[in-house]
Each structure stands twice: as structure tokens, then as C-alpha cells.
Design an enzyme around this catalytic site. Sequence first.
Site, short mmCIF file in Angstrom:
data_model
loop_
_atom_site.label_atom_id
_atom_site.label_comp_id
_atom_site.label_asym_id
_atom_site.label_seq_id
_atom_site.Cartn_x
_atom_site.Cartn_y
_atom_site.Cartn_z
N ASP A 120 -0.31 8.68 13.12
CA ASP A 120 -1.11 6.65 13.21
C ASP A 120 -1.05 6.23 14.37
O ASP A 120 -0.95 7.09 15.57
CB ASP A 120 0.64 6.70 12.45
CG ASP A 120 0.51 5.35 11.19
OD1 ASP A 120 -0.64 3.86 11.51
OD2 ASP A 120 0.45 5.89 10.65
N ASN A 151 -1.81 -10.97 -3.13
CA ASN A 151 -1.58 -10.70 -1.75
C ASN A 151 -2.58 -9.35 -1.24
O ASN A 151 -3.25 -8.71 -2.35
CB ASN A 151 -0.25 -9.89 -1.90
CG ASN A 151 0.09 -9.32 -0.27
OD1 ASN A 151 -0.15 -9.98 0.45
ND2 ASN A 151 -0.29 -8.01 0.24
N TYR A 167 -3.01 -0.82 4.21
CA TYR A 167 -2.64 0.09 4.16
C TYR A 167 -2.86 1.49 3.91
O TYR A 167 -3.99 1.91 3.24
CB TYR A 167 -1.53 0.23 2.07
CG TYR A 167 -0.85 -0.89 2.21
CD1 TYR A 167 0.17 -1.71 3.01
CD2 TYR A 167 -1.18 -1.27 1.16
CE1 TYR A 167 0.47 -3.20 2.80
CE2 TYR A 167 -0.64 -2.65 0.31
CZ TYR A 167 0.49 -3.18 1.65
OH TYR A 167 0.24 -4.68 1.08
N ARG A 168 -2.76 2.45 4.28
CA ARG A 168 -3.34 3.86 4.57
C ARG A 168 -3.36 4.34 3.00
O ARG A 168 -2.52 4.08 2.21
CB ARG A 168 -3.20 4.41 5.55
CG ARG A 168 -1.97 4.83 5.42
CD ARG A 168 -1.61 6.44 6.50
NE ARG A 168 -0.67 7.13 5.95
CZ ARG A 168 0.89 7.27 6.99
NH1 ARG A 168 0.89 6.44 7.67
NH2 ARG A 168 1.55 8.30 6.58
N TRP A 174 1.71 2.62 0.88
CA TRP A 174 2.36 0.93 0.94
C TRP A 174 3.67 0.88 1.44
O TRP A 174 4.90 1.15 0.63
CB TRP A 174 2.31 -0.17 0.01
CG TRP A 174 2.06 0.32 -1.39
CD1 TRP A 174 3.58 0.96 -1.74
CD2 TRP A 174 1.99 -0.79 -2.96
NE1 TRP A 174 3.29 0.98 -2.99
CE2 TRP A 174 2.34 0.17 -3.55
CE3 TRP A 174 0.58 -1.62 -2.55
CZ2 TRP A 174 2.27 -0.08 -5.01
CZ3 TRP A 174 0.95 -1.52 -3.97
CH2 TRP A 174 1.27 -1.35 -5.28
#
Length: 480
Positions: free
Chosen positions: A280, A167, A171-172, A185
Site C-alpha cells: 500500500d 457517495n 477502496y482497493r 472499505w
Amino acid sequence: MPIEDTTEFVQKLEAAGELKRVKVQVDSDLEIAEILRRTMYENGPAILFENVKGHTMPVLGNAFGSMKRLQIGLEMDDFTEIGQRIVDMTKMEVPSGFLNKIKKLPELSKMGEIFPKLEKSGPVTEVIEDNPSFGKIPILKTWHKDAGKFITLGLVATKHPETGVRNLGVYRIQIIDDTHALMHWQKHKRGAHHGELSKEKGEKIPAAIIIGGEPATVFSAIAPVPEGLDKYLFAGITRKSGIKTVKCKTQDLEVPANAEIVLEGFVDPSDIRDEGPFGDHTGYYTPVEPYPTFTLTGVMRRQKPIYLTTIVGKPILEDAYIGKVIERSFLPLIRMFHPEVVDFAMPAAGWFQGMAIISIKKRYPGQAKKVMMGLWGTGQLALTKMFIVVDDDINVHDINDVIWAITTRADAARDCTIINNTPTDTLDPASPLVNFGSKLGIDATQKTKEEGFTREIQEKVTVDDATKSLVDSKWSSYGL
């Protein structure tokens, strides 16, 4: 030929007039982010910052900040091609008989070309860092109340601890010190699931943070592909050519060979620390929440890497365009499971998980609700807060047309469906609890007698053919 790496992407963007170089010295602490935000809000170009204070590595931002740049990067004009390729693969018949198999060979060989290919080395293995450190990379602080510097466009590679399916997720990642960071995550993401499976076994999970590479690989990391589909294979489907991979030096993982930088390490699910706040893509600061720790164990990179990053905040910014490509590319897959769907839109102002609009070819009563329920049970669409379903005569990409349908075809009491106690996006600032809230469905299709609509359906206002032809024939004479 597909674009192979970030440098080639920069060259193509510049040749198309889609990139500017900034040669004056800039600071990775807030200054670059503000320059990028202003540029993005004004629909400006991609920017390559060539002189970053305290670093020799240039920073590339807003690289995907327009549909034209995404068309250049993914080398296609119609993004539904991506999803259609997957649909076509699922419909491919297995040939029986020798002659039929021979006839199918060209088609089958094309499928083989999209699989990833493991190499002994690649551009990203040119330099192996002896003393790995986040401090050597111009990682940005983007908002003044952020908890620190964050990697915002790192492709996080993990593999399923049981099946081995690989995968990539974006993600930050909050930097704590030279060798530790926090991995944001979210619970519903595949990387988090891999982490939970490892935690059940009492193990740490190998992970790698990939910076840059083929645009198709970056897109694939962001895209919510069907469960069980290897992201490296999806990248090959996207670019019609398999990506090259190499082995990490300190972890049991394969990573894209054409990446700019690979930050190797592991996530310890038992080492939980406070992460955030962070400004965000909802337009709000995400509050402090507990997330697991990533420990850096190695760095591979090119001789002269480019640090690829993005900036998020109140829409519409760069992520809106990537979201639009995801919307278009997954339309064929939605139609495969819900053939009545005509079109699908996720308005950028709704930060994509907030709202989706679906048009359908309605054939029976209750069909709009059937589509809502089906989509809420499909992958990442389970996190979408609001669905609006309209008839096929409504343009889902024209919000004025959608509002007209809602106000002329929906009755509040009859056509609004609220479902309590459902999963929500972790970042949703309105849900009463983190990850847990409600859904709203609006059926804005024309109602039928079977649905209890006993009134005569009013006729839509349209121009008669004679008047239309008259005005068409004289239009140029009006001087308008």
C-alpha cells in the site's frame, strides 16, 4: 468545456506531451506495475498500454501523476477554486422581494447547472454484458506478495440507506474469482458506514465499481468532501457543470454515464473473508484482515473502454499529486471554520494521513493548540497522526523552513502534545492497534509571555535595506 471522458483526457494529455503509448505486449501480472512505478519515481508521463497480454482493452496509468496533468484534467491552475466555490455557496443570501429575486436569477441558475442530470442512456450503456466477469478486464497484480489482482482506482458508488445521499469512494478491491471480490472499505470511510447501516437492517447494500470517466468525477471520489454532500454534486462543483448519470441494469443505483466500465453488484456485510496482503501507499504490505464480499451481478461498458488504474507504494507516486490537489482545494473550507489559518500542507512523504503542517496568524495564547484540536475534529483530518503549527512567516511547503521553526520556537516539554486512545488510519503501520493509537501535536509558533515565555524574544536576522539596495544595484556586475 470540461473534459467529458477518459478518451478525451488521453487526447489532451497526448497533445500536451504528457502521455506515451506502449505498443509492445505487456503483462497485467506485475510487469505493467513495475513499468509504472519506475516511470512515476522518475516523474515520467502518463502511459497508455495498448497491447495487454490476454486482453483487448488498453490500460491507462499515471494519468494524474503530475500537477500539470491534474491542471489539464480539472481545467484549472489554482485548485483552491474548488473549495472556494463551496464556501461561496454557503454564503449566498436568499433574496427577498421580487426585484431582488430577479437580480439573483443569473447566480441561482448557475447553481442549477452543477447538479447531476439523469439520462436514459450514455456511453457506458453501449454494451451490456450477458455473462459478467472480472476476468475480461486487465486488472493488475502490483506487488509480488500481493494476495492477487486488485482494482486500485475503482470509484465505488453506494448511497446512504436512509437519506439516499450518494457517495463515491476509492477502496482497493481484491479479486477472488470471476464474480466475487473483497471490498476494502476502512471503518472510517463513508462506504463502510453505509454497509454497517445495511447490516443493521439485515440487508445487502447495492454497490457499483466505476472505472474511468470525467477526471473531475475521479477526483471527487478520492476527495474527503464534507459529510452529507452528494459526491455527484461535488463533481459538478469541481467541473462547473453537472455530470450525466444513468441507472444501473441490475442494481438500484445511478452511475456516471461517461464512465468506461461499470461493475454492478452488492456488498454482503455478513460474508466476511480474509483480504490482503497488499503493498500500500505507506510503503508497507498491509497484513491480512477481514473485509466484506462484493458479488458481481452485471457489467455495463463502452464499445472500446480504457481500463484506468494506479499504482501505490512508498511515496512519492501518483497519489501524491492527487493528494496535493485535495490539500489545495480544501484550504478555503479549513479557513472558513478556522479563520486564523493562513496555509496548510500535507507532505507527500507522510502519505498525507501521517502529517500536516499549518501556519496561523497568531493572536492569543494557546491558539496553536486550539487549531490542532479543531482540525482533529474535522472529517478525515481526525485520522491525521501529527500536526505541526507554525507562524505565518513560515512557508509550510518548505520543509527546511518548517524544521527551522520547530528547532527555534518549540520546546519539547512545553510544546509537544500527545493524545492517547484516538482513531488512526487503518493503514498506519506504527499504531499499536489497528484503527487505534495516538496523536502528536507540535506547537512551533513563537511563544508569548502569556504562554510562560519570560525571556526576551530574539530578533530574527535580516539584511538591512541599504546593503540589500547596494547589492541589488550591482548584481549583474558580479558575473554570478
